[in-house]
Design a protein around this motif. Structure first.
Motif, PDB file in Angstrom:
ATOM      1  N   TYR A  87      -1.029  10.203 -14.610  1.00  0.00           N
ATOM      2  CA  TYR A  87      -0.788   9.128 -13.644  1.00  0.00           C
ATOM      3  C   TYR A  87       0.674   9.124 -13.262  1.00  0.00           C
ATOM      4  N   GLY A  88       0.947   8.833 -11.982  1.00  0.00           N
ATOM      5  CA  GLY A  88       2.327   8.864 -11.528  1.00  0.00           C
ATOM      6  C   GLY A  88       2.975  10.164 -11.945  1.00  0.00           C
ATOM      7  N   LYS A  89       4.103  10.062 -12.602  1.00  0.00           N
ATOM      8  CA  LYS A  89       4.791  11.250 -13.112  1.00  0.00           C
ATOM      9  C   LYS A  89       4.549  11.424 -14.600  1.00  0.00           C
ATOM     10  N   SER A  90       3.585  10.704 -15.143  1.00  0.00           N
ATOM     11  CA  SER A  90       3.368  10.698 -16.585  1.00  0.00           C
ATOM     12  C   SER A  90       2.064  11.378 -16.984  1.00  0.00           C
ATOM     13  N   GLU A 132      -2.533  -1.360 -13.821  1.00  0.00           N
ATOM     14  CA  GLU A 132      -1.835  -2.613 -13.524  1.00  0.00           C
ATOM     15  C   GLU A 132      -0.347  -2.381 -13.291  1.00  0.00           C
ATOM     16  N   LYS A 133       0.229  -1.415 -13.977  1.00  0.00           N
ATOM     17  CA  LYS A 133       1.663  -1.121 -13.852  1.00  0.00           C
ATOM     18  C   LYS A 133       1.979  -0.229 -12.664  1.00  0.00           C
ATOM     19  N   MET A 134       0.959   0.364 -12.063  1.00  0.00           N
ATOM     20  CA  MET A 134       1.184   1.307 -10.965  1.00  0.00           C
ATOM     21  C   MET A 134       1.040   0.691  -9.588  1.00  0.00           C
ATOM     22  N   ILE A 135       0.580  -0.541  -9.534  1.00  0.00           N
ATOM     23  CA  ILE A 135       0.373  -1.208  -8.250  1.00  0.00           C
ATOM     24  C   ILE A 135       1.615  -2.011  -7.895  1.00  0.00           C
ATOM     25  N   PHE A 136       2.128  -1.781  -6.709  1.00  0.00           N
ATOM     26  CA  PHE A 136       3.277  -2.537  -6.227  1.00  0.00           C
ATOM     27  C   PHE A 136       2.776  -3.720  -5.408  1.00  0.00           C
ATOM     28  N   SER A 137       3.220  -4.904  -5.788  1.00  0.00           N
ATOM     29  CA  SER A 137       2.777  -6.106  -5.089  1.00  0.00           C
ATOM     30  C   SER A 137       3.694  -7.259  -5.431  1.00  0.00           C
ATOM     31  N   ASP A 138       3.376  -8.410  -4.836  1.00  0.00           N
ATOM     32  CA  ASP A 138       4.109  -9.636  -5.135  1.00  0.00           C
ATOM     33  C   ASP A 138       3.504 -10.406  -6.290  1.00  0.00           C
ATOM     34  N   GLY A 139       2.222 -10.081  -6.647  1.00  0.00           N
ATOM     35  CA  GLY A 139       1.547 -10.954  -7.581  1.00  0.00           C
ATOM     36  C   GLY A 139       0.794 -10.319  -8.725  1.00  0.00           C
ATOM     37  N   ILE A 147      -7.578   4.049  -3.864  1.00  0.00           N
ATOM     38  CA  ILE A 147      -6.367   4.761  -4.263  1.00  0.00           C
ATOM     39  C   ILE A 147      -6.563   5.235  -5.700  1.00  0.00           C
ATOM     40  N   ARG A 148      -6.557   6.549  -5.897  1.00  0.00           N
ATOM     41  CA  ARG A 148      -6.685   7.081  -7.238  1.00  0.00           C
ATOM     42  C   ARG A 148      -5.356   6.925  -7.951  1.00  0.00           C
ATOM     43  N   LEU A 149      -5.402   6.329  -9.136  1.00  0.00           N
ATOM     44  CA  LEU A 149      -4.186   6.097  -9.898  1.00  0.00           C
ATOM     45  C   LEU A 149      -4.145   6.870 -11.210  1.00  0.00           C
ATOM     46  N   VAL A 150      -5.306   7.180 -11.791  1.00  0.00           N
ATOM     47  CA  VAL A 150      -5.348   7.879 -13.080  1.00  0.00           C
ATOM     48  C   VAL A 150      -6.396   8.989 -13.007  1.00  0.00           C
ATOM     49  N   PHE A 151      -6.019  10.160 -13.474  1.00  0.00           N
ATOM     50  CA  PHE A 151      -6.951  11.273 -13.593  1.00  0.00           C
ATOM     51  C   PHE A 151      -7.145  11.525 -15.076  1.00  0.00           C
ATOM     52  N   ALA A 152      -8.392  11.527 -15.538  1.00  0.00           N
ATOM     53  CA  ALA A 152      -8.698  11.713 -16.958  1.00  0.00           C
ATOM     54  C   ALA A 152      -9.486  13.001 -17.141  1.00  0.00           C
ATOM     55  N   CYS A 153      -9.136  13.737 -18.182  1.00  0.00           N
ATOM     56  CA  CYS A 153      -9.811  14.985 -18.504  1.00  0.00           C
ATOM     57  C   CYS A 153     -10.052  15.017 -20.006  1.00  0.00           C
ATOM     58  N   ARG A 154     -11.309  15.244 -20.399  1.00  0.00           N
ATOM     59  CA  ARG A 154     -11.611  15.336 -21.829  1.00  0.00           C
ATOM     60  C   ARG A 154     -11.116  16.681 -22.339  1.00  0.00           C
ATOM     61  N   ILE A 155     -10.358  16.642 -23.428  1.00  0.00           N
ATOM     62  CA  ILE A 155      -9.846  17.890 -23.985  1.00  0.00           C
ATOM     63  C   ILE A 155     -10.485  18.234 -25.317  1.00  0.00           C
ATOM     64  N   ILE A 203       0.823  -1.211   0.000  1.00  0.00           N
ATOM     65  CA  ILE A 203       0.000   0.000   0.000  1.00  0.00           C
ATOM     66  C   ILE A 203       0.854   1.257   0.000  1.00  0.00           C
ATOM     67  N   LYS A 204       1.891   1.279   0.821  1.00  0.00           N
ATOM     68  CA  LYS A 204       2.716   2.481   0.909  1.00  0.00           C
ATOM     69  C   LYS A 204       3.348   2.810  -0.440  1.00  0.00           C
ATOM     70  N   ARG A 205       3.976   1.860  -1.074  1.00  0.00           N
ATOM     71  CA  ARG A 205       4.639   2.116  -2.360  1.00  0.00           C
ATOM     72  C   ARG A 205       3.616   2.471  -3.443  1.00  0.00           C
ATOM     73  N   THR A 206       2.446   1.832  -3.415  1.00  0.00           N
ATOM     74  CA  THR A 206       1.412   2.127  -4.411  1.00  0.00           C
ATOM     75  C   THR A 206       0.892   3.546  -4.239  1.00  0.00           C
ATOM     76  N   VAL A 207       0.620   3.949  -3.007  1.00  0.00           N
ATOM     77  CA  VAL A 207       0.137   5.310  -2.751  1.00  0.00           C
ATOM     78  C   VAL A 207       1.205   6.327  -3.133  1.00  0.00           C
ATOM     79  N   GLU A 208       2.438   6.084  -2.744  1.00  0.00           N
ATOM     80  CA  GLU A 208       3.508   7.027  -3.091  1.00  0.00           C
ATOM     81  C   GLU A 208       3.674   7.131  -4.607  1.00  0.00           C
ATOM     82  N   ASN A 209       3.501   6.042  -5.309  1.00  0.00           N
ATOM     83  CA  ASN A 209       3.597   6.031  -6.770  1.00  0.00           C
ATOM     84  C   ASN A 209       2.420   6.772  -7.398  1.00  0.00           C
ATOM     85  N   SER A 210       1.264   6.711  -6.764  1.00  0.00           N
ATOM     86  CA  SER A 210       0.076   7.336  -7.350  1.00  0.00           C
ATOM     87  C   SER A 210       0.053   8.837  -7.135  1.00  0.00           C
TER      88      SER A 210
END
Length: 178
Positions: free
Chosen positions: A94-97, A170-177, A73-81, A11-18
């Motif tokens: 998302y993240g730094k992207s 899927e790429k933003m979640i830190f886990s074992d599995g 945990i919010r991972l992606v923010f989308a805005c219609r342009i 959870i900590k790494r996932t939140v920090e990444n998000s």
């Protein structure tokens, strides 16, 4: 496409990444009630933490809430342009992207001004979804993709935007599995 998965989430790494220092996003993480409502926005949370409070106590709180009714945990923010006859264009942050996503499948998307997408984490189970407004003067609640809890196009797995968002998450979640 699997929407709910049993994994060992860090959870900590996932939140920090998000969050990555983006204080302007207020939907970054929240506790949930049994019915998926986000009580912090209603002032009912038993503990409140601001972005600046991401310390050991904050993460202990999240771990405890994840074991109870779950956290979002919010991972992606989308805005219609842009939108037109042939499709819609969205900015995804998302993240730094940041990326631009264009779809020409107008019949499968619901156009919105902005939305946040993320995961519900509860007892090691991760569910992909989004927050949905609960109606007039209602607090937001979590709705999983593919459910009938909101507009079908918005939560549809046939929605090309949702498929892209899920692949990002899927790429933003830190886990074992995952």
């Amino acid at each position: 496409m699997q929407i709910t998965r049993k994994i060992n989430v860090d959870i900590k790494r996932t939140v920090e990444n998000s969050v990555v220092g983006r204080e302007e996003f207020h939907f970054y993480v929240d506790e949930l009630t049994q019915n998926g409502i986000m009580p912090t926005y209603a002032g009912e949370s038993d503990e409140k933490y601001a972005f600046e409070d991401m310390n050991d106590e904050f993460f202990e709180y999240l771990e405890r809430k994840a074991a109870e009714n779950g956290i979002y945990i919010r991972l992606v923010f989308a805005c219609r342009i842009d939108s037109g006859e042939n499709g819609a264009v969205f900015d995804l942050e998302y993240g730094k992207s940041k990326e631009t996503f264009t779809t020409d499948e107008r019949d499968r998307i619901l156009e919105f001004e902005f939305a946040d997408f993320g995961v519900k984490v509860q007892n090691g189970t991760v569910t992909f979804g989004t927050t949905v407004e609960g109606g007039c003067a209602q607090t937001p609640y979590f709705a999983e993709f593919g459910s009938d809890k909101a507009n079908e196009e918005f939560l549809s797995l046939e929605n090309p935007l949702n498929r892209r968002v899920i692949s990002i998450m899927e790429k933003m979640i830190f886990s074992d599995g995952l």
